[in-house]
Write a protein that holds these residues in place. Structure first.
Motif, PDB file in Angstrom:
ATOM      1  N   LEU A   1       0.817  -1.222   0.000  1.00 48.69           N
ATOM      2  CA  LEU A   1       0.000   0.000   0.000  1.00 48.69           C
ATOM      3  C   LEU A   1       0.845   1.263   0.000  1.00 48.69           C
TER       4      LEU A   1
ATOM      5  N   TYR B   1      -1.733   3.922   9.215  1.00 54.13           N
ATOM      6  CA  TYR B   1      -0.709   3.223   8.441  1.00 54.13           C
ATOM      7  C   TYR B   1       0.653   3.836   8.699  1.00 54.13           C
TER       8      TYR B   1
ATOM      9  N   VAL C   1      -7.198  11.836   3.902  1.00 53.74           N
ATOM     10  CA  VAL C   1      -5.910  11.259   4.280  1.00 53.74           C
ATOM     11  C   VAL C   1      -5.156  12.324   5.063  1.00 53.74           C
TER      12      VAL C   1
ATOM     13  N   THR D   1      -7.992   8.141   6.924  1.00 59.63           N
ATOM     14  CA  THR D   1      -6.802   7.310   7.077  1.00 59.63           C
ATOM     15  C   THR D   1      -5.664   8.203   7.551  1.00 59.63           C
TER      16      THR D   1
ATOM     17  N   TRP E   1      -7.310   3.423   0.082  1.00 62.58           N
ATOM     18  CA  TRP E   1      -7.099   3.155   1.508  1.00 62.58           C
ATOM     19  C   TRP E   1      -8.306   2.470   2.136  1.00 62.58           C
TER      20      TRP E   1
ATOM     21  N   ILE F   1      -1.722   8.524   8.037  1.00 61.68           N
ATOM     22  CA  ILE F   1      -0.517   7.891   7.514  1.00 61.68           C
ATOM     23  C   ILE F   1       0.713   8.547   8.116  1.00 61.68           C
TER      24      ILE F   1
END
Length: 442
Positions: free
Chosen positions: A231, A352, A292, A316, A346, A318
């Motif tokens: 990913l 992540y 994100v 998400t 995602w 990150i």
């Protein structure tokens, strides 16, 4: 006169049919007895073969289920003996092999053949002497063969310890009398050690030795490859002029306004360079496309506030970068209350950490500081994680949580509450095809 009487006698005998049936019957009796005997013997052989086939089927399934290179044959013979066919006794032979051809041509099947010399009773009358003797008497050799393969069943894990650092005990507990992973299964790519409590996990699997983890415990399973490392190709490009550091002392320089978040955020990409801190509760309201929050070479300090998604939105978080001396993890007190996106690159991923990061990635009180109400996957592949608190679903998300780490220690209060809606949440949990009961293929 005598000649006339003799002639009359022979004439009378010739035309007298009394006793013909008896004569024919007497002449036919050996043949009749032979055919009747052969029919009875054939029925007996058929019943014997059917009994042998039942035993061979069960023995092959047992061998495939056991699937141990050193004991599969013993398992097959033990099952055959329970059916009354003991190898080497009363003309019985039981053989088992673990390299028999499967329907697809691969030599991965288990074959069991059971042969038995069955004494004959009447069939000998026809001149048939069988293929052997039992106690000196002719016997018919009857044989049955069965082929089975070890079955595989998919198993999902809500906790996967990758042990990429070489940790010999990637899954462990420090006394866990209240830990509750009901509805989850756990997997360690090294050993697993749970003292005095099985975590209430449905299955506990380990590449090495599993000592006490899971209601059903399995050791020596295949390692599970990292299913999410690829990913990284979805991480957006980022150009950072610098990486501000959050103040650690009273007189340290405060973070610049660009590194402080709060209020409502509608951007689908929120790029941040360096440490990030919340000044108030932060609500993600980007709609179904999701947002994100991309943090490069920095930590995320909730600072006692809540990071949440509104109904219909997703997030998400990150952590990426190239500076392993920095922190790349959530810190401080506060609450995560958000769900991962159910579509897009995602899909199903809530948090992540880039797998190239090896420093500043550990989390000491996961689920407790900050509190986790998360729907989705938390991916920390190089992190040592201490899991202390409870993970609830997010306010507007489904009941689904997955945790992938390098190694994890679960304390007494560690719990994953209400689980089982990962399909709806868009998350494909780590999974493996694990050995299960053998299946007949022929």
């Amino acid at each position: 006169m005598l000649t006339k009487n003799v002639k009359s006698l022979f004439t009378t005998f010739a035309i007298d049919r009394r006793g013909n049936i008896s004569t024919v019957a007497a002449l036919s009796m050996p043949v009749l007895v032979g055919f009747l005997g052969l029919g009875a013997e054939t029925a007996s052989w058929y019943n014997g073969k059917r009994a042998l086939q039942n035993a061979a089927d069960s023995a092959a399934i047992a061998a495939a289920t056991n699937a141990d290179s050193s004991s599969y044959a013993d398992e097959a013979k033990a099952v055959a003996a329970r059916y009354g066919y003991q190898d080497g006794v009363d003309g019985v032979t039981v053989t088992a092999v673990n390299n028999a051809p499967c329907p697809d041509g691969s030599p991965k099947c288990y074959a069991v053949t059971i042969s038995r010399l069955q004494p004959m009773i009447l069939a000998q009358v026809t001149g048939y002497d069988g293929e052997g003797t039992v106690n000196g008497n002719p016997a018919k050799l009857i044989t049955a063969k069965a082929v089975a393969i070890q079955g595989l069943a998919p198993r999902e894990y809500c906790v996967l310890a990758l042990a990429s650092s070489g940790d010999p005990e990637a899954l462990r507990t420090n006394g866990a009398p209240k830990a509750d992973l009901t509805g989850c299964s756990v997997m360690s790519n090294s050993n697993a050690q749970c003292n005095g409590h099985d975590l209430k996990a449905e299955y506990g699997d380990a590449f090495g030795t599993n000592d006490g983890c899971g209601k059903k415990k399995t050791s020596n399973v295949d390692k599970l490859a990292d299913p999410y490392s690829g990913l990284t190709s979805n991480i957006p490009a980022q150009n950072c002029p610098g990486y501000p550091v959050a103040p650690k002392k009273k007189h340290d320089t405060a973070l610049p306004p660009g590194n402080v978040l709060g209020g409502t955020e509608t951007r689908t990409l929120i790029p941040m360079c360096g440490d990030v801190q919340l000044s108030s509760d932060l609500t993600i309201a980007s709609g179904s496309a999701g947002s994100v929050l991309l943090i490069r070479n920095g930590s995320l300090d909730l600072n006692g506030h809540t990071l949440k998604t509104q109904n219909g939105s997703a997030l998400t978080v990150i952590f990426t970068g190239d500076d392993n001396s920095r922190s790349h993890a959530p810190i401080g007190t506060g609450t995560f209350d958000y769900q991962a996106p159910t579509t897009g690159p995602w899909k199903g991923v809530a948090m992540y950490q880039h797998p190239s990061l090896t420093g500043g990635v550990d989390i000491k009180e996961a689920g407790n500081q900050p509190t986790w109400s998360i729907t989705g996957l938390v991916y920390l592949p190089k992190a040592s994680v201490t899991f202390s608190g409870a993970v609830n679903k997010s306010s507007y998300g489904k009941s689904c949580f997955g945790l992938v780490v390098d190694n994890v220690t679960i304390n007494g209060t560690g719990s994953i509450l209400s689980h089982g809606e990962c399909d709806e949440a868009g998350l494909e949990l780590p999974h493996a095809d694990v050995p299960t009961r053998g299946e007949l293929v022929s």
